[in-house]
Design a protein around this motif. Structure first.
Motif, PDB file in Angstrom:
ATOM      1  N   ILE A  40       0.975  -1.145   0.036  1.00  0.00           N
ATOM      2  CA  ILE A  40       0.036  -0.306  -0.110  1.00  0.00           C
ATOM      3  C   ILE A  40       1.016   1.277   0.092  1.00  0.00           C
ATOM      4  O   ILE A  40       0.536   2.160  -0.763  1.00  0.00           O
ATOM      5  CB  ILE A  40      -0.901  -0.045   1.114  1.00  0.00           C
ATOM      6  CG1 ILE A  40      -1.965  -1.012   1.003  1.00  0.00           C
ATOM      7  CG2 ILE A  40      -1.734   1.363   1.431  1.00  0.00           C
ATOM      8  CD1 ILE A  40      -2.847  -1.252   2.428  1.00  0.00           C
ATOM      9  N   ASN A  44       1.228   3.988  -2.933  1.00  0.00           N
ATOM     10  CA  ASN A  44       0.778   5.396  -2.730  1.00  0.00           C
ATOM     11  C   ASN A  44       2.188   6.418  -3.090  1.00  0.00           C
ATOM     12  O   ASN A  44       1.845   7.495  -3.668  1.00  0.00           O
ATOM     13  CB  ASN A  44       0.348   5.516  -1.352  1.00  0.00           C
ATOM     14  CG  ASN A  44      -0.866   5.082  -1.159  1.00  0.00           C
ATOM     15  OD1 ASN A  44      -1.798   5.075  -1.940  1.00  0.00           O
ATOM     16  ND2 ASN A  44      -1.332   4.843   0.353  1.00  0.00           N
ATOM     17  N   ASP A  47       2.100   6.566  -6.835  1.00  0.00           N
ATOM     18  CA  ASP A  47       1.153   7.398  -7.339  1.00  0.00           C
ATOM     19  C   ASP A  47       1.471   9.128  -7.075  1.00  0.00           C
ATOM     20  O   ASP A  47       1.247   9.944  -7.876  1.00  0.00           O
ATOM     21  CB  ASP A  47      -0.230   7.412  -6.575  1.00  0.00           C
ATOM     22  CG  ASP A  47      -0.840   6.005  -7.245  1.00  0.00           C
ATOM     23  OD1 ASP A  47      -0.324   5.436  -8.421  1.00  0.00           O
ATOM     24  OD2 ASP A  47      -2.044   5.379  -6.546  1.00  0.00           O
ATOM     25  N   PHE A  48       2.104   9.272  -5.827  1.00  0.00           N
ATOM     26  CA  PHE A  48       2.497  10.695  -5.461  1.00  0.00           C
ATOM     27  C   PHE A  48       3.583  11.232  -6.444  1.00  0.00           C
ATOM     28  O   PHE A  48       3.429  12.425  -6.792  1.00  0.00           O
ATOM     29  CB  PHE A  48       2.872  10.849  -3.946  1.00  0.00           C
ATOM     30  CG  PHE A  48       3.123  12.064  -3.496  1.00  0.00           C
ATOM     31  CD1 PHE A  48       2.197  12.929  -3.440  1.00  0.00           C
ATOM     32  CD2 PHE A  48       4.493  12.369  -3.149  1.00  0.00           C
ATOM     33  CE1 PHE A  48       2.481  14.284  -2.922  1.00  0.00           C
ATOM     34  CE2 PHE A  48       4.885  13.480  -2.805  1.00  0.00           C
ATOM     35  CZ  PHE A  48       3.969  14.738  -2.674  1.00  0.00           C
TER      36      PHE A  48
END
Length: 72
Positions: A40, A44, A47-48
């Motif tokens: 996870i 993330n 994606d950031f």
């Protein structure tokens, strides 16, 4: 030399058995449905990073267009 030529390479089986099992679908267990925290966090972070890279590229494009239109 009265042998019959066989044109098929498929073997002959004693009987035809199905390979399907009585249970075709089983719901995943609770352990299989849990996602690890590392996965996870890594998703993330990726994606950031994509968001920041896209924002910087768009900021540079908009800045250069405005400088080209209005002068620096």
């Amino acid at each position: 030399m009265k042998e019959t030529a066989s044109h098929s390479n498929t073997p002959v089986f004693a009987k035809n058995e199905s390979n399907t099992k009585p249970v075709l679908y089983q719901h995943p267990t609770a352990e299989e449905m849990q996602t690890s925290r590392l996965a996870i966090i890594w998703a993330n972070a990726k994606d950031f990073a994509i968001f920041i890279a896209t924002a910087l590229v768009l900021w540079f494009i908009i800045t250069f267009v405005l400088v080209g239109l209005f002068g620096g």
